[in-house]
Design a protein around this motif. Structure first.
Motif, PDB file in Angstrom:
ATOM      1  N   LEU A   1      -5.884  13.884  -9.502  1.00  0.00           N
ATOM      2  CA  LEU A   1      -6.902  13.534 -10.496  1.00  0.00           C
ATOM      3  C   LEU A   1      -6.251  13.398 -11.868  1.00  0.00           C
ATOM      4  O   LEU A   1      -5.503  14.282 -12.313  1.00  0.00           O
TER       5      LEU A   1
ATOM      6  N   TYR B   1      -6.035  13.366   2.886  1.00  0.00           N
ATOM      7  CA  TYR B   1      -5.863  12.777   1.559  1.00  0.00           C
ATOM      8  C   TYR B   1      -5.407  13.856   0.587  1.00  0.00           C
ATOM      9  O   TYR B   1      -5.922  14.984   0.598  1.00  0.00           O
TER      10      TYR B   1
ATOM     11  N   VAL C   1      -5.352  14.091  -3.428  1.00  0.00           N
ATOM     12  CA  VAL C   1      -5.951  13.397  -4.570  1.00  0.00           C
ATOM     13  C   VAL C   1      -5.331  13.944  -5.850  1.00  0.00           C
ATOM     14  O   VAL C   1      -5.425  15.146  -6.128  1.00  0.00           O
TER      15      VAL C   1
ATOM     16  N   PHE D   1      -9.084  17.213   2.616  1.00  0.00           N
ATOM     17  CA  PHE D   1      -8.856  16.871   1.213  1.00  0.00           C
ATOM     18  C   PHE D   1      -8.066  17.989   0.531  1.00  0.00           C
ATOM     19  O   PHE D   1      -8.366  19.184   0.714  1.00  0.00           O
TER      20      PHE D   1
ATOM     21  N   TRP E   1     -12.428  10.187  -8.501  1.00  0.00           N
ATOM     22  CA  TRP E   1     -11.697   9.483  -7.427  1.00  0.00           C
ATOM     23  C   TRP E   1     -12.713   8.996  -6.402  1.00  0.00           C
ATOM     24  O   TRP E   1     -13.487   9.773  -5.852  1.00  0.00           O
TER      25      TRP E   1
ATOM     26  N   ARG F   1     -13.520   6.463  -2.885  1.00  0.00           N
ATOM     27  CA  ARG F   1     -12.877   5.794  -1.774  1.00  0.00           C
ATOM     28  C   ARG F   1     -13.881   5.647  -0.610  1.00  0.00           C
ATOM     29  O   ARG F   1     -14.717   6.534  -0.395  1.00  0.00           O
TER      30      ARG F   1
ATOM     31  N   SER G   1      -6.328  18.487  -3.615  1.00  0.00           N
ATOM     32  CA  SER G   1      -6.346  17.821  -4.924  1.00  0.00           C
ATOM     33  C   SER G   1      -5.463  18.564  -5.897  1.00  0.00           C
ATOM     34  O   SER G   1      -5.125  19.732  -5.698  1.00  0.00           O
TER      35      SER G   1
END
Length: 754
Positions: free
Chosen positions: A751, A747, A749, A685, A733, A735, A687
C-alpha cells in the motif's frame, strides 16, 4: 595454467572452464603456425559420454546452433567426435560477459551510462532477432527459442561486439524433444511469466528476458531478487514492475517506454520481434550527443579491464610458438623445469620445512564459457577476487586420443573448412608423453560456493550519465596512436631484418654455397570421397551436388549402396542427399580436401507410424491439452491422432475443478480416462503495512471480511471476486480476482501512502 596437449587436429592450449556437463578449452589448429585464429572446444565430460540420450541431445542442439551465422551470435564451426568424446568447435571470444561488467559497476557504486546500456541491449537484441527468424538450408524456419537469455550468456569482446552464446537449452520446433510439464529450463530470475507458470512459450519469452537484462543494466539492480526460488516465480507471475527511471533519475521517458514494453506480462503487448526493439534503441542512441558507438565500448572495455586485456596479448605471444608436437613437448619440458625451480625456492617455515603454495586459478576466462551459476554466486566470486582469494586447482584433462586417431565431423553439421590448409596429423606416441592421467591423480573439481545476496536497497548507486564523455576517449585515442606508432616501428625493423636475411640467402645460393633441394613428394591433385551410411538396414540412394545446392540442379554423381566411393572430385564443399527406405530424405553438407576423405552419414529422421487414441473426459465441457497445446473439441469421448512410440503429456482443465494430467507413450490401444473433481477456491492476503481491511463485493455491496494477514476460503472458483484493500492514509488497492490460473491464489499488497 597453460598445459597444451594434442586433440585430433587441434592443440588444446588451456582449459578455460569446466561445468557439470562439459568442459571448454582454448585451442588452435595443429601444424598450422600461420593460421592466426583460436577456437573454443567444448566437449562432453567422460562420465556423460556413455549416456546415449545426453549425447543425442548434445548433437541435436549443435545441429541447431551450427545453422546460425551472425556477428552478434557466437559462431559454431564444427561438431565432431574423437574416439568416444564428442566436441563442438566454436568461436573463441576474448572479452568479458555482461555479468562481469555489472559486478564491476556494483563495486564502483555506479550505474553505467544510459547510452552504453542501450548500445549493449541493441546488439544483443540484434542477435536474438536473427536467431528467431533463422531458417535452415532449405529455407524452412528453425522456430528457435533461446530460453536462457541472461547476463551470463551475453559476452562482449574486447572489440566491442556483443555475442549471444549457449543455446544449450534452446528449442527448435522440429528438432528437439518435448519438455515434460513442471520442468523449468533457464535461470529463474530471467524467466518470462508464461515460462515461470509452465505455460506455452514462444520467441516472445526471450524478448521478456532481454527486457529484464535491459532493466538491470539501466538501474544497476536485480529486478526479480529473493533468496527463495518460489518467491521469484511468484514475483514474475504477478509481474508488478517499476519503471527503471525510479532508480536512475537520468533515464528519459522514451527509454523507460522501450524497457517497459519488453516487460509486458501479456506476450501480445510486448515487442512481437526483437528487431522492433532494436530500431527504437538505435533511434535513441543516435539522438544522444555524442552518439554511443562501437569504438566507445571497445575503448571502455580495454581500459577498464586493462590487466585482463594485456594478459590476453601476452598469452597469445606464448601460443604463437606452440604449433607442432615438438613445440608442445619442448614447452611442457620447460614448464616442468620452471615448476621444479619454484618448488626448490619455496619459503621455509620456522622449523625449516617448505611451505606449500596453492596454485591459483583465474576465473576470468571461465566466466565466458562456464556452466550456469547464480547472480549471488557470481557476487561471491567477485568479493573473493577483491580479497585476493585463490580458487582450487582445476583437475587435469581427462582422457586422451588413441595413437594415430583423428577427429571426424558428424553428419548434418558444418565441418571446419579452412581452404589452402592440409589436414593435420596427430602424433600418438607424443600425446602419450604429454599427458598420462593414470600417472597423475585427479585434483578436486572447481566449486563455487553461494553466499548471502546483497540487499540492494542499502546501496547508493550514482548514474554515469546518458551520453559518453569526450575528454577521456580523446586521451585514449592519443595513447592508441602512440601505441600503433610503436608497433609500426617494430614491424618496420622486422621487415628490414627479414629482407636482409633473404638477401644473404640469395647471395649464398648464387655463389653455390647453398643448394636448393628438389621436392621429395608430389601432392595429390584430386579428391576422393568415401561415404558410409548408417544404419545399414537397407540400401540407400546417394546424390552428390556442388554446394550451395539449388533446387533446379541435377546431381553431379548418383550411387546406391551402404558404402560408396566417389573419385576424381574437386576439393571444396558439397551437398549430399540420402534417400533410404523407412527414413525421410535427409541432406548433409561436407567439405573435402585433396586426397582421400572419409565421412559417416547417420540417418536420424525415421518415418513415423500414425495411430489414433481415445480420451474420455468428465465433465464433457472440460478443456483438453496435449503437451501444453489446446485440442479443439467437446464431449465426453474424444479421438486424437499421434505417432506410435511418441510420449505426450495429456492434461484436462476446467475452472472449479482440480486439473489432472497423465504422461503416456502412444501404442495401438491407448485409452485415457479423466474424471475431474470439484474444488473450492481460497485467496490469501498479506500487506505492507499489516492490519489493512479487506472488502469483498457481495450482492452489489462491499463487505468487510477482516484485516491482513487474511485467508478467504470456501470460494466458488467459477465466480470472479471484486476485492479492495484499504487502510487509512494509504491508497486503496483494487483488483478483480479470478481462478483461471488455479484455485489457490496469494497476493502481497504494497500500500502506497497518499
Amino acid at each position: 595454467m597453460i598445459r597444451p596437449i594434442i586433440f585430433g587436429k587441434f592443440i588444446l592450449l588451456e582449459r578455460i572452464s569446466v561445468g557439470g556437463m562439459a568442459e571448454v578449452y582454448r585451442a588452435k589448429l595443429l601444424n598450422q603456425p600461420d593460421f592466426g585464429r583460436y577456437f573454443a572446444i567444448k566437449r562432453i565430460l567422460p562420465n556423460l559420454a556413455a549416456d546415449k540420450e545426453f549425447v543425442t541431445m548434445f548433437i541435436n542442439e549443435a545441429k541447431v546452433a551450427v545453422e546460425l551465422e551472425h556477428p552478434n551470435v557466437c559462431q559454431i564451426y564444427e561438431l565432431g567426435r574423437l574416439g568416444q568424446s564428442h566436441y563442438i568447435a566454436m568461436e573463441y571470444i576474448s572479452g568479458r560477459d555482461v555479468l562481469a561488467i555489472q559486478n564491476h559497476y556494483r563495486r564502483q557504486r555506479k550505474i553505467m551510462s544510459v547510452s552504453q546500456a542501450c548500445f549493449i541491449a541493441a546488439q544483443a537484441a540484434q542477435g536474438l532477432d536473427y536467431a528467431h527468424r533463422a531458417v535452415d538450408s532449405s529455407g524452412h524456419p528453425l522456430g528457435l527459442i533461446h530460453r536462457d537469455v541472461s547476463p551470463h550468456n551475453l559476452l562482449i569482446s574486447f572489440d566491442g561486439i556483443v555475442k549471444l552464446i549457449d543455446f544449450g537449452v534452446a528449442k527448435a520446433s522440429q528438432k528437439t524433444s518435448n519438455t515434460q510439464s513442471g520442468v523449468f529450463k533457464g535461470k529463474f530470475s530471467y524467466m518470462s511469466p508464461e515460462q515461470a507458470t509452465n505455460g506455452i512459450i514462444d520467441h516472445r519469452s526471450d524478448i521478456f528476458a532481454m527486457g529484464v537484462v535491459f532493466w538491470e543494466l539501466l538501474t544497476g539492480r536485480r529486478l526479480f531478487n529473493s533468496e527463495s526460488e518460489f518467491a521469484i516465480i511468484d514475483m514474475i507471475s504477478n509481474c508488478e514492475i517499476d519503471r527503471p527511471s525510479k532508480y536512475n533519475r537520468l533515464i528519459p521517458d522514451n527509454v523507460d517506454r522501450i524497457c517497459m514494453r519488453a516487460l509486458e506480462r501479456d506476450p501480445a503487448r510486448r515487442y512481437q520481434f526483437a528487431g522492433e526493439m532494436v530500431v527504437e534503441l538505435y533511434d535513441f542512441i543516435n539522438s544522444c550527443d555524442p552518439p554511443y558507438t562501437l569504438w566507445h565500448l571497445e575503448t571502455w572495455l580495454q581500459t577498464t579491464f586493462a590487466d585482463i586485456f594485456e594478459r590476453e596479448k601476452s598469452r597469445e605471444r606464448i601460443f604463437e610458438g606452440i604449433n607442432t608436437p615438438q613445440d608442445i613437448e619442448q614447452y611442457n619440458k620447460e614448464n616442468a623445469a620452471r615448476q621444479q625451480q619454484e618448488q626448490a625456492s619455496k619459503t621455509l617455515d620456522r622449523e625449516g620445512n617448505a611451505i606449500p603454495e596453492i596454485e591459483s586459478v583465474d576465473s576470468s576466462e571461465a566466466e565466458l564459457y562456464s556452466a550456469e551459476y547464480s547472480f549471488e554466486e557470481a557476487e561471491a566470486r567477485e568479493r573473493e577476487k577483491e580479497k585476493g582469494a585463490k580458487g582450487p586447482k582445476l583437475p587435469p584433462v581427462p582422457g586422451r586420443a588413441k595413437p594415430g586417431e583423428t577427429s571426424k565431423s558428424l553428419p548434418g553439421v558444418k565441418a571446419l573448412n579452412l581452404s589452402g590448409l592440409k589436414s593435420a596429423r596427430a602424433d600418438g606416441s607424443l600425446s602419450e608423453k604429454i599427458h598420462d592421467p593414470a600417472s597423475s591423480p585427479a585434483a578436486p573439481r572447481l566449486s563455487i560456493n553461494a553466499s548471502p545476496s546483497i540487499n540492494e536497497d542499502d546501496i547508493e548507486l550514482e548514474p554515469e550519465g546518458i551520453a559518453p564523455t569526450v575528454s577521456d576517449p580523446e586521451l585514449l585515442r592519443l595513447k592508441r596512436i602512440a601505441r600503433r606508432s610503436k608497433q609500426r616501428r617494430r614491424l618496420t625493423m622486422s621487415i628490414i631484418g627479414t629482407c636482409f636475411s633473404l638477401l644473404v640467402v640469395v647471395i649464398l645460393v648464387l655463389t653455390g654455397n647453398i643448394g636448393i633441394p628438389a621436392p621429395e613428394a608430389v601432392l595429390p591433385t584430386q579428391a576422393d570421397l568415401m561415404i558410409e551410411i548408417v544404419p545399414d538396414t537397407s540400401d540407400a540412394r546417394v546424390m552428390l551436388y556442388k554446394h550451395p545446392k539449388v533446387e533446379s540442379d541435377a546431381p553431379l554423381r548418383t550411387a546406391n549402396g551402404k558404402k560408396l566411393t566417389f573419385e576424381g572430385l574437386d576439393a571444396g564443399r558439397y551437398a549430399i542427399d540420402v534417400d533410404m527406405t523407412g527414413y525421410e530424405l535427409e541432406s548433409f553438407t561436407i567439405s573435402i580436401e585433396l586426397g582421400m576423405s572419409e565421412t559417416r552419414l547417420e540417418m536420424t529422421q525415421a518415418l513415423p507410424e500414425d495411430v489414433f487414441y481415445k480420451v474420455f473426459v468428465s465433465p464433457e465441457d472440460a478443456a483438453l491439452y496435449v503437451d501444453g497445446h489446446l485440442v479443439e473439441g467437446e464431449g465426453s469421448e474424444r479421438t486424437l491422432f499421434g505417432e506410435l512410440g511418441v510420449s505426450h503429456v495429456v492434461e484436462v482443465r476446467r475452472v472449479g475443478y482440480a486439473t489432472q494430467q497423465q504422461s503416456v507413450t502412444l501404442d495401438k490401444d491407448t485409452i485415457l480416462d479423466f474424471a475431474l473433481e470439484e474444488v473450492r477456491g481460497s485467496i490469501a492476503f498479506k500487506s505492507e503495512p499489516e492490519g489493512a481491511s479487506v472488502f469483498v463485493e457481495e450482492n452489489g455491496r462491499m463487505r468487510d471480511k477482516g484485516s491482513t494477514p487474511l485467508v478467504l476460503s470456501d470460494l466458488d472458483p467459477r465466480v470472479p471476486l471484486k476485492v479492495e484493500v484499504r487502510r487509512r492514509g494509504h491508497e486503496t488497492w483494487k483488483r478483480t480476482i479470478d481462478f483461471s490460473h488455479g484455485s489457490d491464489v496469494r497476493y502481497f499488497v504494497d500500500l502506497k501512502s497518499e
